[in-house]
Design a protein around this motif. Structure first.
Motif, PDB file in Angstrom:
ATOM      1  N   UNK A 300       0.824  -1.209   0.000  1.00  0.00           N
ATOM      2  CA  UNK A 300       0.000   0.000   0.000  1.00  0.00           C
ATOM      3  C   UNK A 300       0.858   1.258   0.000  1.00  0.00           C
ATOM      4  N   UNK A 301       1.917   1.284   0.808  1.00  0.00           N
ATOM      5  CA  UNK A 301       2.758   2.485   0.919  1.00  0.00           C
ATOM      6  C   UNK A 301       3.575   2.710  -0.345  1.00  0.00           C
ATOM      7  N   UNK A 302       4.221   1.661  -0.857  1.00  0.00           N
ATOM      8  CA  UNK A 302       5.106   1.827  -2.016  1.00  0.00           C
ATOM      9  C   UNK A 302       4.344   1.938  -3.331  1.00  0.00           C
ATOM     10  N   UNK A 303       3.234   1.227  -3.427  1.00  0.00           N
ATOM     11  CA  UNK A 303       2.542   1.153  -4.719  1.00  0.00           C
ATOM     12  C   UNK A 303       1.167   1.817  -4.689  1.00  0.00           C
ATOM     13  N   UNK A 304       0.962   2.728  -3.756  1.00  0.00           N
ATOM     14  CA  UNK A 304      -0.346   3.405  -3.708  1.00  0.00           C
ATOM     15  C   UNK A 304      -0.674   4.129  -5.012  1.00  0.00           C
ATOM     16  N   UNK A 305       0.312   4.773  -5.724  1.00  0.00           N
ATOM     17  CA  UNK A 305      -0.043   5.359  -7.024  1.00  0.00           C
ATOM     18  C   UNK A 305      -0.546   4.311  -8.025  1.00  0.00           C
ATOM     19  N   UNK A 325      -2.795  11.893   0.831  1.00  0.00           N
ATOM     20  CA  UNK A 325      -3.899  11.621   1.760  1.00  0.00           C
ATOM     21  C   UNK A 325      -3.631  10.355   2.566  1.00  0.00           C
ATOM     22  N   UNK A 326      -3.086   9.338   1.909  1.00  0.00           N
ATOM     23  CA  UNK A 326      -2.714   8.101   2.610  1.00  0.00           C
ATOM     24  C   UNK A 326      -1.682   8.403   3.697  1.00  0.00           C
ATOM     25  N   UNK A 327      -0.663   9.169   3.339  1.00  0.00           N
ATOM     26  CA  UNK A 327       0.371   9.524   4.305  1.00  0.00           C
ATOM     27  C   UNK A 327      -0.173  10.339   5.463  1.00  0.00           C
ATOM     28  N   UNK A 328      -1.097  11.255   5.168  1.00  0.00           N
ATOM     29  CA  UNK A 328      -1.681  12.097   6.217  1.00  0.00           C
ATOM     30  C   UNK A 328      -2.488  11.249   7.200  1.00  0.00           C
ATOM     31  N   UNK A 329      -3.314  10.352   6.687  1.00  0.00           N
ATOM     32  CA  UNK A 329      -4.116   9.478   7.550  1.00  0.00           C
ATOM     33  C   UNK A 329      -3.214   8.583   8.390  1.00  0.00           C
ATOM     34  N   UNK A 330      -2.194   8.042   7.770  1.00  0.00           N
ATOM     35  CA  UNK A 330      -1.263   7.139   8.462  1.00  0.00           C
ATOM     36  C   UNK A 330      -0.583   7.854   9.621  1.00  0.00           C
ATOM     37  N   UNK A 331      -0.094   9.068   9.371  1.00  0.00           N
ATOM     38  CA  UNK A 331       0.604   9.833  10.401  1.00  0.00           C
ATOM     39  C   UNK A 331      -0.351  10.259  11.513  1.00  0.00           C
ATOM     40  N   UNK A 332      -1.553  10.693  11.153  1.00  0.00           N
ATOM     41  CA  UNK A 332      -2.531  11.134  12.151  1.00  0.00           C
ATOM     42  C   UNK A 332      -2.884  10.022  13.126  1.00  0.00           C
ATOM     43  N   UNK A 333      -3.155   8.838  12.599  1.00  0.00           N
ATOM     44  CA  UNK A 333      -3.585   7.751  13.475  1.00  0.00           C
ATOM     45  C   UNK A 333      -2.450   7.178  14.304  1.00  0.00           C
ATOM     46  N   UNK A 334      -1.235   7.276  13.817  1.00  0.00           N
ATOM     47  CA  UNK A 334      -0.131   6.789  14.648  1.00  0.00           C
ATOM     48  C   UNK A 334       0.152   7.756  15.789  1.00  0.00           C
ATOM     49  N   UNK A 388     -11.330   2.024   1.643  1.00  0.00           N
ATOM     50  CA  UNK A 388     -10.698   0.835   2.235  1.00  0.00           C
ATOM     51  C   UNK A 388      -9.193   1.038   2.407  1.00  0.00           C
ATOM     52  N   UNK A 389      -8.544   1.678   1.441  1.00  0.00           N
ATOM     53  CA  UNK A 389      -7.117   1.977   1.562  1.00  0.00           C
ATOM     54  C   UNK A 389      -6.869   2.881   2.769  1.00  0.00           C
ATOM     55  N   UNK A 390      -7.681   3.940   2.894  1.00  0.00           N
ATOM     56  CA  UNK A 390      -7.515   4.862   4.019  1.00  0.00           C
ATOM     57  C   UNK A 390      -7.830   4.186   5.354  1.00  0.00           C
ATOM     58  N   UNK A 391      -8.867   3.333   5.363  1.00  0.00           N
ATOM     59  CA  UNK A 391      -9.208   2.604   6.592  1.00  0.00           C
ATOM     60  C   UNK A 391      -8.104   1.630   6.974  1.00  0.00           C
ATOM     61  N   UNK A 392      -7.508   1.006   5.969  1.00  0.00           N
ATOM     62  CA  UNK A 392      -6.427   0.050   6.233  1.00  0.00           C
ATOM     63  C   UNK A 392      -5.229   0.738   6.874  1.00  0.00           C
ATOM     64  N   UNK A 393      -4.769   1.840   6.287  1.00  0.00           N
ATOM     65  CA  UNK A 393      -3.599   2.511   6.863  1.00  0.00           C
ATOM     66  C   UNK A 393      -3.922   3.099   8.231  1.00  0.00           C
ATOM     67  N   UNK A 433      11.095  -6.787   1.797  1.00  0.00           N
ATOM     68  CA  UNK A 433      11.693  -6.881   0.470  1.00  0.00           C
ATOM     69  C   UNK A 433      10.932  -7.816  -0.447  1.00  0.00           C
ATOM     70  N   UNK A 434      10.489  -8.958   0.103  1.00  0.00           N
ATOM     71  CA  UNK A 434       9.732  -9.921  -0.709  1.00  0.00           C
ATOM     72  C   UNK A 434       8.427  -9.298  -1.193  1.00  0.00           C
ATOM     73  N   UNK A 435       7.699  -8.644  -0.276  1.00  0.00           N
ATOM     74  CA  UNK A 435       6.427  -8.023  -0.657  1.00  0.00           C
ATOM     75  C   UNK A 435       6.662  -6.911  -1.668  1.00  0.00           C
ATOM     76  N   UNK A 436       7.674  -6.081  -1.433  1.00  0.00           N
ATOM     77  CA  UNK A 436       7.949  -4.935  -2.318  1.00  0.00           C
ATOM     78  C   UNK A 436       8.309  -5.372  -3.730  1.00  0.00           C
TER      79      UNK A 436
END
Length: 526
Positions: A300-305, A325-334, A388-393, A433-436
């Protein structure tokens, strides 16, 4: 010099046993040290985030294939493995503080190499150097922070590295959008090379930090360790108790009270032939890192585009804005998670987080599958996929993200902490690395929706694993936690017995640490 065996003075009065404990104030000095140490994680996060957008421009400018692109994106995790054999030894040798300085220096060199890269091979050399820096930064920040923090705020402070990683990811996304307006051959080079600037200031700032008190005790420098503990504990009494616990864990006799003492050598090879306690700890530490990476966060992070392109966003700027937006949601919730770790506890937050990940991954898989099989543009399916992407992160970042580093760094015994952390991070980087490097091929083989159904299955397995084997560690000292591990499926009964003994001690002596000291003494004698 003060007696380092425990609290001097009279036992607690009868009334003190019934007085409600006061909530300790935040230790600003410990917060400042944890923040500065965790700044290396911003550089790690920035590199992760910036590559998601920079890769698009690198591919266009250098005319590289999809295969070379996915190797470029994921090779950092493979390169970082080379350094893991040395990171634990390095931090045990030169100390936690100078290891952070070393990580900053490596980031500086790697950023310059990538920024001035003229071709794909040159860029890969820069990625290699950066991979070594990532290795050092990921290992040392949580170890230093866990060893410095008082028990009352250890979850809050030890989550800082993950907070800063996410802040770095967000900055990387913003950098993608900001520099995308520059000429093609200049934009991506600035995206990658600008990391050199903060690396210099970070290296200089870290020199003002104290060394880890636990590392000082391992060197026999009790006087220096006591000074650091006095400044990073919630009270003088807690500082003395922490020092007494650390001495037991390091194998130093309680009556040794000189400023400098001899420390018995304990081999890290216990990791190869572990006791039941260490085996349980390793299973928990390796397991949480394995499930963190294999549940899809790197995809999700590397291939979101790429994901947003599949959803229907075709404009480069729109894809980058959605990624921001993904990065903003991720940072806010952490950031929310940092304040919950020491209030709610590790287990409830982790299990709630993984439960939310399961739901959001399943809904993302459904939405992408529907979009893939539809001949028309379904607005509701597109909206479901983006939500779903935003909810996941969000659900990942409120539990699984920060708790992984917090939990694995706090449960490892003192003499095994640095090298044990290296082992669990090897698993982390291998799976990352395997996932990426396989996400694009995997999505072509079983469809992109199928990949997220696979991640859903992994998250379900992770939920069962965590619920079965993970004791709660909230509020426990790093040394006291060694009592909780080793009984595997029976850890709940051990927890109840420990809490019962602590209550009995509190009723008879006011506030004392005698029971945990006895248990830990028995543990280290085994």
């Amino acid at each position: 010099m003060a007696d380092r065996n425990g609290i001097s003075g009279q036992p607690g009065t009868a009334n003190s046993a019934f007085e409600p404990p006061q909530k300790p104030k935040r230790n600003n000095y410990a917060i400042a040290c944890a923040s500065l140490a965790s700044m290396t994680s911003i550089l790690v996060g920035y590199d992760i985030g910036v590559m998601s957008g920079a890769g698009l421009y690198i591919q266009e400018d250098l005319k590289i294939s999809d295969v070379k692109l996915k190797v470029l994106m994921g090779i950092l995790n493979v390169y970082s493995l080379i350094g893991y054999a040395a990171t634990g030894r390095t931090s045990d040798w030169i100390g936690r503080r100078y290891t952070i300085v070393l990580a900053s220096a490596i980031f500086f060199v790697g950023a310059l190499l990538m920024g001035f890269a003229t071709n794909y091979a040159f860029l890969m050399v820069g990625r290699f150097v950066m991979g070594i820096g990532v290795d050092y930064a990921l290992m040392i920040a949580p170890v230093y922070t866990a060893e410095l923090s008082p028990a009352s705020s250890r979850g809050f402070l030890t989550s800082f590295p993950e907070v800063f990683i996410n802040a770095g990811i967000l900055l990387g996304y913003v950098s993608n959008y900001a520099f995308s307006k520059l000429p093609l051959n200049l934009g991506w080079r600035l995206m990658l090379g600008i990391t050199a600037v903060p690396a210099v200031f970070l290296a200089a700032g870290v020199l003002a930090m104290p060394e880890s008190p636990r590392w000082l005790v391992l060197q026999g420098r009790l006087g220096d360790a006591e000074k650091v503990l006095d400044r990073t504990s919630d009270s003088k009494e807690e500082a003395l108790l922490r020092l007494a616990d650390i001495k037991i864990a390091a194998g130093i006799l309680p009556e040794c009270n000189d400023d400098v003492v001899a420390v018995p050598k304990r081999s890290w090879r216990e990791l190869l032939h572990p006791t039941p306690t260490v085996r349980h700890i390793l299973i928990a530490g390796v397991g949480i890192h394995f499930f963190q990476r294999t549940s899809g966060i790197d995809a999700v992070v590397l291939y979101s585009p790429k994901i947003f392109e599949k959803v229907g966003l075709t404009s480069q700027s729109h894809k980058l804005l959605a990624t921001v937006a993904v990065g903003f949601v991720k940072t806010t919730f952490i950031l929310v998670a940092t304040f919950l770790l020491d209030r709610i506890g590790r287990r409830p937050l982790l299990l709630s987080s993984v439960g939310g990940m399961i739901v959001s991954l399943a809904s993302l898989g459904i939405a992408l599958t529907i979009i893939d099989h539809s001949d028309t543009k379904l607005i509701w399916a597109i909206a479901l996929a983006i939500a779903s992407v935003l909810a996941y992160v969000a659900t990942f970042s409120i539990g699984m993200g920060p708790i992984t580093l917090v939990y694995s760094s706090e449960i490892l015994p003192l003499h095994l902490r640095a090298r044990g952390t290296s082992i669990v991070l090897i698993v982390n980087r291998v799976m990352s690395g395997i996932i990426s490097m396989t996400f694009l091929s995997f999505s072509k083989a079983i469809t992109i929706g199928g990949v997220f159904f696979f991640f859903t299955g992994v998250a379900i397995a992770g939920f069962v694993f965590f619920n079965t084997l993970f004791p709660e560690t909230q509020g426990k000292t790093l040394e006291e936690m060694q009592v909780l591990f080793g009984t595997f499926l029976k850890w709940r009964s051990t927890m109840r017995e420990l809490e019962k003994n602590k209550r009995m001690d509190g009723e008879s002596n006011g506030y004392t640490n005698s029971n945990s000291q006895i248990q830990l003494g028995l543990l280290t004698a085994k």
